[in-house]
Every structure is written in structure tokens, then in C-alpha cells.
Enzyme design. Structure first.
Site, PDB file in Angstrom:
ATOM      1  N   ASN A 388      51.707  47.600  25.562  1.00 25.02           N
ATOM      2  CA  ASN A 388      51.567  48.916  26.245  1.00 25.02           C
ATOM      3  C   ASN A 388      51.826  49.629  26.514  1.00 25.02           C
ATOM      4  O   ASN A 388      52.690  49.454  27.398  1.00 25.02           O
ATOM      5  CB  ASN A 388      50.818  49.556  24.778  1.00 25.02           C
ATOM      6  N   ASP A 389      51.072  50.045  27.903  1.00 22.70           N
ATOM      7  CA  ASP A 389      50.460  50.291  28.370  1.00 22.70           C
ATOM      8  C   ASP A 389      50.317  49.981  30.075  1.00 22.70           C
ATOM      9  O   ASP A 389      50.926  50.666  30.678  1.00 22.70           O
ATOM     10  CB  ASP A 389      49.118  51.480  29.226  1.00 22.70           C
TER      11      ASP A 389
END
Lengths: 462, 101
Positions: A388-389
Site C-alpha cells: 500500500n504505502d
């Protein structure tokens, strides 16, 4: 006799160096490991030669040899049993044993030496070795328990407060002792320092968050190395000093690398702090498009080159073998599949590479972020699994975002992007991902492993 | 100053070790960071050499110290053997088609 031993230690030192040097390519790394291990055996044999020249206390020799035999056997068993996903735990555990060994060494040495005749320099080295060893020992055990999911993060203010108090104590007590203001002898003082350091080790790792573990493991590894080098000074043994320093520098280097990859300073990781932000990014309305498994399969089968970005979610779901299967199937259709691995994917530096290698993926297809970031637009489909990040474009575009400045994989540059995701939850940094709202991005909701299995099944039918 | 004078050789040694260590390890690619770390971990098990030197100096009738020393040697041996075996096991999995030829 003595010269043979000295040469033996010299060869051992060089072999450590050579072993590490060979780690620079996957082809030679196996040999490197073998060289370093041989050097280690040589160093141990040399140690026994030194003592045979003196009078040998038989019981001591028996105890030493038995301990080595049991330790060696147990180590081999543990190493051959461990699951690759559990690798970070095991490395932490082995690190703890090294630290504990250094601590016990310091304590016993304090009891053996005559305090009145020992140089103050040696006493300081003993204390430093003992303290660092103790911190590494309990710190690694807490890290092990956290990685194994047995201990939760504890960010209570009281824990952080106590860990700071203990740190000050560890620094100030020896000063008081050497100024001869404390009413204890050296042996007692060493025991007290060991206890304080052991406690500090626990409190120091306890507040650190789960995803910061790569940093902590590297740091603890480095501390053990330093403890080893310090003990080497006490015994005037160059193999120990050199070995310890190499490990220490490796650990520090990896620690800083991990910090940089996570866009956090070492101090912030250690204090468990996050950047304070005014804008978390979720104020904007995102236009999310979802995609079905069969549509994903269509996209994949029409592509000519595919990039897979695996994250920790993949490892949690134990999906690495399915990834390997998927890659084989796509390759048989003449589609090129690369894996792009962010430095912090996994629970320790390079962990994801090991997991994918376990799934029989050719290491030529394991790409580092910097290798491919400029050519991301060549990939027809970028499949993001459990990351994600590390693919959030906000890191490049939004200066007020907590992830801003973090090195990311430019997944958004791919022609089509498919993100496999369980739900709309945010990543570790707690920010929403701008990628999901982009025109070329589709979300495939569901458990990563189930979705992968579905994709593999449907691909078989086409 | 006297300390530096007496240990000049050691100081040179340490400084060179630090730089060589950093130089060599900086060249290790990210793909091998986990084996590097567990390999380095095994190398730090060289602390066992110290433990062996120490246990052989303990008076044979001091059972408490002997037992503690035995534990220290055991822990060191565990670190070395576990570290190298697990590194070897990991590295065995890294394969390439170009390599198999």
C-alpha cells in the site's frame, strides 16, 4: 605453537571478509557462506589449540565440548525446521543467543579477573561488552515475540518513560562507579549493570511498532556485533574484533537503509513516533473502480509484460507459492513477469526476496525498485498484492502527506494497474492511497490468496 | 595520550575494519539482505571463541561459574551453527535458469 594459532585466526578473519564479499551476487553467495563457516570452525579449533599448550582442566574441556555439540546440533535442527515466513523471528532468536553469550562472558570474566590488578581500560571494555550484549539479548527476545505475534506493541507513556530513565542509569552508573562513589565491588557492579541492561532491552523494543521491525532487527544485530568486538578487545583476539566490527557495520548500514526506505528517522522509529500531519488525504473524494477476477485474468492474458508488486500482505496470506505458479503459467504463454520489491517489503531487510525464491522464482526476475522505476511505463499491467504505502504517489506529489519523500515504486506509471486489496483500509502510515483514484487503476477486492487462486484457476481454462 | 600511544596498532586495525566492512557490505544487493543479515549474525557468533577461552580458565571447583560458562558456550555454538545453516538453506533457494546451465 602460538604462531600457528595466530595464523589460524588471521585466516579466519580473512574468510569472514571473503564470505561477506561473496554475498554481493546470488551466484557466489553459497560459496561465501561456506567460506565464512569454514573460517569460524578454524577459529574455534585454534582456540582449543591455544589451551592444549597449557595445562588442560579436563572437566572444563568436557563441558566446553559438550556445550558446543549440543548447541551445534540444536542450531542445525532449528535452522532446518523453520518456515521461510518465520525467518525474521529465527534471526532475532539467534541474535539473542549471541548477545546473551556476550553478557555471560562479561559477567564471568569480571569474577575471574583480579580487580586490583586489572587495568581500568579492560574494566570499561568488560562493562561495555556486558551492557551491549544484555540489551541485544532481551531486545531480540522481545523482537522475536513481537514477530511471532506473541507480544503486542506497548506504547504506554510509562514504558517509554522507564526506558528513558534506565538509559540514563546505564550511562551514569559506570561514571559514578569509576569515581568510586558507589559502595559495591566490581563483580557486584557488573551484575547490577547486567540486570539494568536486560530490563532496558525489554523496554526499549516494547513500544516499537510491528512494521518498524526491519529497522529494529538490523539495529539489534549491529549491537551484538559491537558486543562481540568489545569482548575481542578484552581477549586481545583479532578474529573476534574484526568479526564483530563487520557485523556491527553491516547492521548499522542496513538500519539506515531501512529507515531511509520507510522515510523515518532512526530516532522516530526508536521512540515510536509518527510525523504529525494536518492533512491525511482522506478529505478528497476518490473515484474507486473495482474489477472482477475474470476481468483481471483477461487483462493479464492480453498483456505482454507484467509487473507484480508484492507487499507484506502477500506473505501474511502465504500467497508466495501461488505467485510462483502464476508467473510460470504466464511465462508459458510468452508473457514476461517481473517482481518489483520495495526494500521494506516483509518483516526484515530482503525478506520478500527469500519468500519468492522459496516459491522457485528465478532471481533474474526479482527487481529492485531503482532498477525499474524509470521504465515502469513499459509494463502493460502492474499487479499490486498486499502493498500500500510503498506505491502511494502522494510520496511524490503531496508535501504535507506523512509518506512524502518516501522512495516508492512508481506503479502508477504502468498502463493498467490492478490492486488486490482486502478492503479500503489504509496502510501502516495511516494515509489513504491516491493511486486508487487514478484512471488507470482498478481494485480487486478480496483476500489476496483467494483472489490469486481464482486467477490461477481461471487462467488454466483459457 | 599514553593510551593512544600504546594501542596505536589496534586503533589502525579498528578503523580499517570499519571502513572495509562498510565498503564490502554496501555492495550487497537488496535481494540478498536477509541472507546477509543471518550470515553476519552467524559471524557475530565468533563471541564463542571468547567463551571457550574463558571457560578453560575457570577453576575446576567453581561449579557455578562453570555452569554459567557452559551456558555461554552453548549459546555461542547455537548462534554459529543455526546462523550458518539457515543462511545456507536460504541461499540454496536462490536459483536462476542462466545458472543451471
Amino acid at each position: 605453537m602460538n604462531i600457528i594459532v595466530e595464523v589460524g585466526y588471521l585466516i579466519a578473519t580473512v574468510s569472514f571478509l571473503g564470505g561477506l564479499k561473496f554475498m554481493s551476487s546470488p551466484k557466489k553467495a553459497k560459496t561465501g557462506n561456506l567460506i565464512a563457516a569454514t573460517g569460524m570452525v578454524l577459529a574455534v579449533i585454534c582456540t582449543f589449540i591455544t589451551v592444549t599448550t597449557n595445562t588442560i582442566p579436563i572437566p572444563n574441556l568436557i563441558i566446553a565440548l559438550t556445550a558446543i555439540a549440543i548447541g551445534g546440533f540444536l542450531g542445525k535442527r532449528m535452522a532446518s525446521k523453520v518456515e521461510m515466513t518465520a525467518m525474521p523471528q529465527l534471526v532475532s532468536l539467534f541474535n539473542a543467543t549471541g548477545g546473551a553469550c556476550a553478557m555471560l562472558l562479561g559477567i564471568i570474566e569480571a569474577f575471574l579477573t583480579d580487580t586490583n590488578t586489572t587495568l581500568i581500560g579492560i574494566q570499561i571494555l568488560l562493562l561495555l561488552g556486558l551492557t551491549t550484549g544484555a540489551i541485544a539479548a532481551t531486545g531480540s527476545i522481545v523482537a522475536y515475540r513481537k514477530l511471532a505475534g506473541k507480544t503486542k506493541d506497548n506504547r504506554k507513556a510509562i514504558v517509554i518513560l522507564w526506558s528513558r530513565i534506565l538509559l540514563v542509569t546505564i550511562i551514569s552508573l559506570p561514571i559514578l562507579f569509576f569515581l568510586e562513589t558507589l559502595p559495591v565491588n566490581f563483580e557486584m557492579f557488573c551484575l547490577i549493570m547486567a540486570l539494568v541492561s536486560l530490563t532496558y532491552g525489554i523496554l526499549f523494543v516494547l513500544p516499537i511498532g510491528g512494521a518498524d521491525m526491519p529497522v529494529v532487527i538490523s539495529l539489534l544485530n549491529s549491537i551484538t556485533g559491537i558486543a562481540t568486538a568489545l569482548a575481542g578487545f578484552v581477549y586481545d583476539n583479532k578474529a573476534m574484533i574484526a568479526g564483530g566490527i563487520f557485523v556491527g557495520s553491516a547492521g548499522i548500514l542496513l538500519t539506515l537503509l531501512m529507515c531511509k526506505a520507510m522515510n523515518r528517522s532512526l530516532l522516530k522509529v526508536l521512540t515510536g513516533k509518527f510525523k504529525k500531519t494536518t492533512n491525511t488525504g482522506d478529505t478528497e473524494e476518490q473515484n474507486i473502480k473495482d474489477i472482477s477476477v475474470s476481468e483481471t485474468v483477461m487483462q493479464l492474458s492480453f498483456a505482454s509484460s507484467i509487473a507484480i508488486v508484492p507487499g507484506y500482505g502477500l506473505a501474511v496470506a502465504q500467497g508466495q507459492h501461488l505467485c510462483g505458479q502464476l508467473q510460470k503459467m504466464l511465462e508459458n504463454r510468452g508473457i514476461k513477469v517481473d517482481f518489483i520489491i520495495h526494500p521494506v517489503a516483509g518483516r526484515m531487510p530482503g525478506h520478500m526476496n527469500v519468500l519468492l525464491a522459496e516459491a522457485n522464482i528465478d532471481y533474474d526476475h526479482l527487481k529492485e525498485m531503482n532498477e525499474v522505476n524509470d521504465t515502469m511505463s513499459h509494463y502493460d499491467v502492474v499487479l499490486i498484492i498486499g502493498a500500500n504505502d510503498v506505491v502511494n504517489p502522494a510520496a511524490e506529489t503531496k508535501p504535507d502527506s506523512p509518506v512524502y519523500g518516501m522512495p516508492i515504486i512508481k506503479a502508477y506509471a504502468g498502463k493498467q494497474v490492478v490492486v488486490m486489496k482486502r478492503g479500503m483500509s489504509t496502510g501502516y502510515a495511516g494515509v489513504s492511497n491516491d493511486l486508487f483514484g487514478m484512471d488507470n487503476c482498478n481494485l480487486l477486492f478480496g483476500d489476496a490468496k483467494d483472489s490469486l487462486q481464482e486467477i490461477v484457476n481461471q487462467l488454466k481454462l483459457i | 595520550m599514553e593510551f593512544i600511544q600504546n594501542n596505536l596498532e589496534f586503533i589502525y586495525f579498528v578503523i580499517f575494519c570499519v571502513f572495509i566492512g562498510i565498503e564490502i557490505i554496501a555492495n550487497v544487493p537488496a535481494i540478498l539482505h536477509t541472507p546477509l543479515m543471518s550470515g553476519a549474525n552467524a559471524i557475530s557468533g565468533v563471541i564463542m571463541v571468547g567463551a571457550v577461552i574463558m571457560i578453560l580458565q575457570i577453576p575446576s571447583d567453581n561449579y557455578l561459574l562453570l555452569a554459567t560458562g557452559g551456558i555461554a558456550v552453548f549459546l555461542g555454538a547455537l548462534n554459529i551453527s543455526g546462523g550458518f545453516f539457515v543462511t545456507g538453506r536460504m541461499l540454496k533457494m536462490f536459483n536462476s535458469k542462466n545458472n543451471k546451465k
